[in-house]
Scaffold this motif. Structure first.
Motif, PDB file in Angstrom:
ATOM      1  N   SER A  53       0.830  -1.208   0.000  1.00  0.00           N
ATOM      2  CA  SER A  53       0.000   0.000   0.000  1.00  0.00           C
ATOM      3  C   SER A  53       0.861   1.253   0.000  1.00  0.00           C
ATOM      4  N   ARG A  54       1.891   1.275   0.833  1.00  0.00           N
ATOM      5  CA  ARG A  54       2.789   2.441   0.881  1.00  0.00           C
ATOM      6  C   ARG A  54       3.513   2.636  -0.443  1.00  0.00           C
ATOM      7  N   ALA A  55       3.755   1.533  -1.141  1.00  0.00           N
ATOM      8  CA  ALA A  55       4.455   1.609  -2.433  1.00  0.00           C
ATOM      9  C   ALA A  55       3.502   1.915  -3.592  1.00  0.00           C
ATOM     10  N   GLY A  56       2.230   2.131  -3.286  1.00  0.00           N
ATOM     11  CA  GLY A  56       1.253   2.392  -4.332  1.00  0.00           C
ATOM     12  C   GLY A  56       0.897   1.160  -5.137  1.00  0.00           C
ATOM     13  N   ARG A  57       1.060  -0.009  -4.539  1.00  0.00           N
ATOM     14  CA  ARG A  57       0.832  -1.268  -5.254  1.00  0.00           C
ATOM     15  C   ARG A  57      -0.237  -2.109  -4.562  1.00  0.00           C
ATOM     16  N   ALA A  58      -1.333  -1.453  -4.153  1.00  0.00           N
ATOM     17  CA  ALA A  58      -2.422  -2.162  -3.481  1.00  0.00           C
ATOM     18  C   ALA A  58      -3.048  -3.225  -4.375  1.00  0.00           C
ATOM     19  N   ALA A  59      -2.888  -3.086  -5.695  1.00  0.00           N
ATOM     20  CA  ALA A  59      -3.426  -4.097  -6.611  1.00  0.00           C
ATOM     21  C   ALA A  59      -2.833  -5.469  -6.320  1.00  0.00           C
ATOM     22  N   LEU A  60      -1.580  -5.509  -5.891  1.00  0.00           N
ATOM     23  CA  LEU A  60      -0.946  -6.786  -5.582  1.00  0.00           C
ATOM     24  C   LEU A  60      -1.609  -7.455  -4.388  1.00  0.00           C
ATOM     25  N   THR A  61      -2.005  -6.655  -3.402  1.00  0.00           N
ATOM     26  CA  THR A  61      -2.691  -7.217  -2.243  1.00  0.00           C
ATOM     27  C   THR A  61      -4.001  -7.863  -2.654  1.00  0.00           C
ATOM     28  N   GLU A  62      -4.750  -7.181  -3.513  1.00  0.00           N
ATOM     29  CA  GLU A  62      -6.026  -7.742  -3.960  1.00  0.00           C
ATOM     30  C   GLU A  62      -5.815  -9.017  -4.773  1.00  0.00           C
ATOM     31  N   LEU A  63      -4.860  -8.986  -5.696  1.00  0.00           N
ATOM     32  CA  LEU A  63      -4.574 -10.172  -6.498  1.00  0.00           C
ATOM     33  C   LEU A  63      -4.004 -11.298  -5.639  1.00  0.00           C
ATOM     34  N   GLY A  64      -3.319 -10.923  -4.576  1.00  0.00           N
ATOM     35  CA  GLY A  64      -2.741 -11.931  -3.688  1.00  0.00           C
ATOM     36  C   GLY A  64      -3.776 -12.757  -2.964  1.00  0.00           C
ATOM     37  N   THR A  65      -5.027 -12.277  -2.917  1.00  0.00           N
ATOM     38  CA  THR A  65      -6.094 -13.076  -2.313  1.00  0.00           C
ATOM     39  C   THR A  65      -6.638 -14.121  -3.282  1.00  0.00           C
ATOM     40  N   ASN A  66      -6.327 -13.993  -4.575  1.00  0.00           N
ATOM     41  CA  ASN A  66      -6.693 -15.046  -5.533  1.00  0.00           C
ATOM     42  C   ASN A  66      -5.902 -16.298  -5.179  1.00  0.00           C
ATOM     43  N   THR A  67      -6.536 -17.453  -5.263  1.00  0.00           N
ATOM     44  CA  THR A  67      -5.944 -18.658  -4.696  1.00  0.00           C
ATOM     45  C   THR A  67      -5.202 -19.541  -5.703  1.00  0.00           C
ATOM     46  N   ALA A  68      -4.773 -18.984  -6.830  1.00  0.00           N
ATOM     47  CA  ALA A  68      -4.043 -19.757  -7.838  1.00  0.00           C
ATOM     48  C   ALA A  68      -2.870 -20.498  -7.194  1.00  0.00           C
ATOM     49  N   GLY A  69      -2.743 -21.762  -7.513  1.00  0.00           N
ATOM     50  CA  GLY A  69      -1.640 -22.571  -6.990  1.00  0.00           C
ATOM     51  C   GLY A  69      -1.966 -23.339  -5.737  1.00  0.00           C
ATOM     52  N   GLY A  70      -3.054 -22.968  -5.061  1.00  0.00           N
ATOM     53  CA  GLY A  70      -3.444 -23.697  -3.866  1.00  0.00           C
ATOM     54  C   GLY A  70      -3.967 -25.079  -4.218  1.00  0.00           C
ATOM     55  N   CYS A  71      -3.715 -26.063  -3.363  1.00  0.00           N
ATOM     56  CA  CYS A  71      -4.244 -27.402  -3.605  1.00  0.00           C
ATOM     57  C   CYS A  71      -4.359 -28.180  -2.305  1.00  0.00           C
ATOM     58  N   ILE A  72      -5.185 -29.228  -2.359  1.00  0.00           N
ATOM     59  CA  ILE A  72      -5.440 -30.111  -1.220  1.00  0.00           C
ATOM     60  C   ILE A  72      -5.127 -31.526  -1.671  1.00  0.00           C
ATOM     61  N   ARG A  73      -4.374 -32.271  -0.862  1.00  0.00           N
ATOM     62  CA  ARG A  73      -3.995 -33.636  -1.211  1.00  0.00           C
ATOM     63  C   ARG A  73      -4.367 -34.592  -0.078  1.00  0.00           C
TER      64      ARG A  73
END
Length: 365
Positions: free
Chosen positions: A56-76
């Protein structure tokens, strides 16, 4: 036209929940993977909670929002269940114009029988606009014990998810990964998985199954800008054996590819021995339609190669460059949705091209 009224095979049928036992993905014997900071934060997200204020301080709040997307997560897990269900609560409704809801907000399932290979078992099918659903991923019926792999959605946040199995089924921990530790892919919407038809067809997921290794997905749609703050986060990923950097498709057009040398230097300072593979973008259909784009991509590719050669000349033997043109050698004419974002076919060829390159990094102790 309501196709579900005309074609019963396209209906989103309600899952049969009678006799189902619901399991939490983060509780043994199930194994949750793909969320590097879950142990400290207890959330299905790719970036640590303590990075929110930093971005947020770096003006990159978009990364925080995209970081909540769960791509790569998996359950085994292993089980003798004759069916596998998911009960999920999403952060929002699916509304992408060029990616199906089964990829954006759906889970999918693969199964592996003893001595066999991973086989696709099915996706979660749910109604338009639904943010909470229960869906059957697999209903094969046989009670042989087998291993299951469930991928999280690619372009969606997940507030809650439970895995359903037959109430009388055995449930056990999955077989250990053939490769210890983990790899990570940092990059763009393509790395995040846009526009796979279901999560298991994103190329990092294909590679994870083929190599039998955990792969963290740090693809940030439209936002692979090589920030120093992102380098700091990547350096914190536990057990990392290889980092793939694939930022050209964003960093080039956005004018920040010049940050690459500093980005690599910051990573190297934090992780002196971590193998890093920089991958340039493949040539795609847009280059065939607009030949002037080829010269621009040539320049971006050369800049990345030069950054790697400069690092190697300075004594860094653990960094390498891969020419992305080798991933779609025929130009990818039929490999994308819109000239940029791969279909499942495009992702398949990307994974096939990357597999022999990544294999030596992950098989050498």
């Amino acid at each position: 036209m309501d196709i579900a009224k005309l074609d019963r095979f396209m209906q989103a049928r309600p899952a049969q929940e009678e006799g189902v036992r619901w399991l939490a993905p983060f509780e043994p014997p199930l194994v949750l993977e793909g969320f590097a900071f879950f142990e400290q934060d207890g959330a299905y997200r790719r970036l640590p909670l303590d990075s929110d204020a930093v971005f947020s301080r770096a003006g990159r709040a978009a990364l925080t929002e995209l970081g909540t997307n769960t791509a790569g997560g998996c359950i085994r897990f292993r089980s003798s269940t004759g069916r596998v269900l998911v009960r999920a609560r999403l952060a929002a409704a699916c509304a992408m114009h060029h990616m199906p809801s089964t990829g954006q907000g759906g889970f999918d399932c693969y199964l592996r029988r003893p001595g066999g290979a991973w086989r696709y078992a099915g996706p979660s099918v749910f109604g338009h606009g639904e943010t909470a659903y229960t869906a059957a991923l697999w209903s094969g019926g046989d009670r042989e014990e087998k291993e299951f792999l469930i991928h999280f959605p690619l372009y969606m946040g997940v507030k809650e998810v439970w895995v359903g199995v037959d109430a009388d089924a055995s449930v056990a921990a999955p077989a250990p990964r053939a490769v210890s530790g983990a790899a990570a892919v940092y990059g763009t919407s393509i790395d995040q998985g846009g526009c796979a038809s279901h999560p298991g067809m994103a190329f990092p997921a294909i590679l994870a199954r083929a190599l039998d290794v955990q792969i963290y997905n740090f693809g940030f749609s439209g936002n692979a800008c090589l920030e120093p703050e992102m380098a700091d986060v990547l350096a914190r990923v536990p057990g990392l054996r290889l980092l793939v950097v694939d930022a050209e498709a964003n960093a080039g057009p956005l004018g920040c590819l010049g940050r690459l040398p500093a980005f690599l230097a910051r990573l190297r300072a934090a992780c002196p021995r971590l193998p890093i593979l920089v991958v340039s973008a493949p040539l795609g259909p847009l280059e065939a339609q607009q030949p002037d784009r080829v010269a621009q991509k040539d320049a971006w590719r050369a800049a990345q190669r030069d950054a790697v050669e400069q690092a190697r000349a300075g004594g860094d033997a653990n960094i390498a460059f891969l020419d992305g043109r080798t991933l779609w050698p025929d130009g990818g004419e039929e490999y994308t949705v819109d000239g940029v974002h791969p279909t499942d076919l495009g992702f398949y060829f990307m994974a096939r091209g990357l597999l022999p390159v990544l294999l030596p990094y992950l098989t050498e102790e």
